[in-house]
Design an enzyme around this catalytic site. Structure first.
Site, PDB file in Angstrom:
ATOM      1  N   ARG A   1       0.821  -1.217   0.000  1.00 55.67           N
ATOM      2  CA  ARG A   1       0.000   0.000   0.000  1.00 55.67           C
ATOM      3  C   ARG A   1       0.851   1.261   0.000  1.00 55.67           C
ATOM      4  O   ARG A   1       0.487   2.274  -0.582  1.00 55.67           O
ATOM      5  CB  ARG A   1      -0.886   0.047   1.253  1.00 55.67           C
ATOM      6  CG  ARG A   1      -2.004  -0.939   1.261  1.00 55.67           C
ATOM      7  CD  ARG A   1      -2.635  -1.037   2.609  1.00 55.67           C
ATOM      8  NE  ARG A   1      -1.680  -1.558   3.586  1.00 55.67           N
ATOM      9  CZ  ARG A   1      -1.993  -2.064   4.769  1.00 55.67           C
ATOM     10  NH1 ARG A   1      -3.254  -2.066   5.153  1.00 55.67           N
ATOM     11  NH2 ARG A   1      -1.078  -2.542   5.573  1.00 55.67           N
TER      12      ARG A   1
ATOM     13  N   SER B   1      -7.135  -3.412   7.909  1.00 63.18           N
ATOM     14  CA  SER B   1      -8.062  -4.155   8.775  1.00 63.18           C
ATOM     15  C   SER B   1      -8.092  -3.560  10.181  1.00 63.18           C
ATOM     16  O   SER B   1      -9.150  -3.451  10.801  1.00 63.18           O
ATOM     17  CB  SER B   1      -7.654  -5.626   8.849  1.00 63.18           C
ATOM     18  OG  SER B   1      -7.670  -6.204   7.570  1.00 63.18           O
TER      19      SER B   1
END
Ligand code: PNS
Length: 160
Positions: free
Chosen positions: A91, A128
């Site tokens: 990411r 998450s």
């Protein structure tokens, strides 16, 4: 036959994971998604069975994707399934140090290669850990997760 092994905690799976899995599924004949224990992380919110169920529902539309959930070393899974490579999403630069270290360790342990897919910028902030936190305090995560996960998160925190 080329087989990608995509490992992760998936606690829970989110749209950034789905992007990486979908892109890998176009590059490899088969993709095996492995929900694993990450001993560096504290007590998971969802157990491995729950995480596998959510992955199965979220990925049901993809014919060449299979899910496993195991509590073992990743290199053992790679050997068991005959993986051509481990595939991970990146990411941001902050992901890189840890991912590089794991890739080097896994290659030293078993010779398996790790390939990285750069996530698109629209998903680069999704994690998450943040989704669990937002959902815990009643925030809306529906834009970031498959429907099954939004429902499960809501159920999990309903009584808190
Ligand atoms: O989604 P995560 O938490 O970044 O995924 C990390 C994961 C689960 C892939 C990693 O912790 C892992 O491979 N766990 C299995 C145990 C293992 O093989 N550890 C050695 C890693 S070099």
């Amino acid at each position: 036959m080329t087989i990608a092994l995509i490992p992760g905690s998936f606690d829970p799976v989110h749209n950034g994971h789905l992007e990486v899995i979908e892109r890998a599924s176009r590059l490899f004949d088969e993709v095996i998604v492995a929900a694993l224990r990450n001993p560096q992380k504290s007590q998971p919110l969802f157990d491995l069975v729950e995480r596998k169920e959510m992955l199965e529902e979220a990925l049901a539309h993809m014919d060449n994707v299979r899910i496993v959930s195991v509590s073992t070393l990743l290199v053992n899974v790679a050997e068991d399934v005959g993986a051509s490579a481990i595939v991970k999403g990146l990411r941001a630069v902050s992901d890189f140090d840890n991912e590089l270290q794991m890739a080097q360790m896994n290659r030293k342990l078993s010779g398996v290669e790790t390939l990285f897919i750069a996530s698109s910028s629209e998903h680069s902030f999704i994690a998450s850990r943040l989704l669990r936190e937002v959902a815990r305090f009643g925030g809306d995560v529906t834009a970031f997760v498959p429907k099954v996960v939004a429902v499960r998160l809501q159920e999990k925190f309903a009584n808190e």
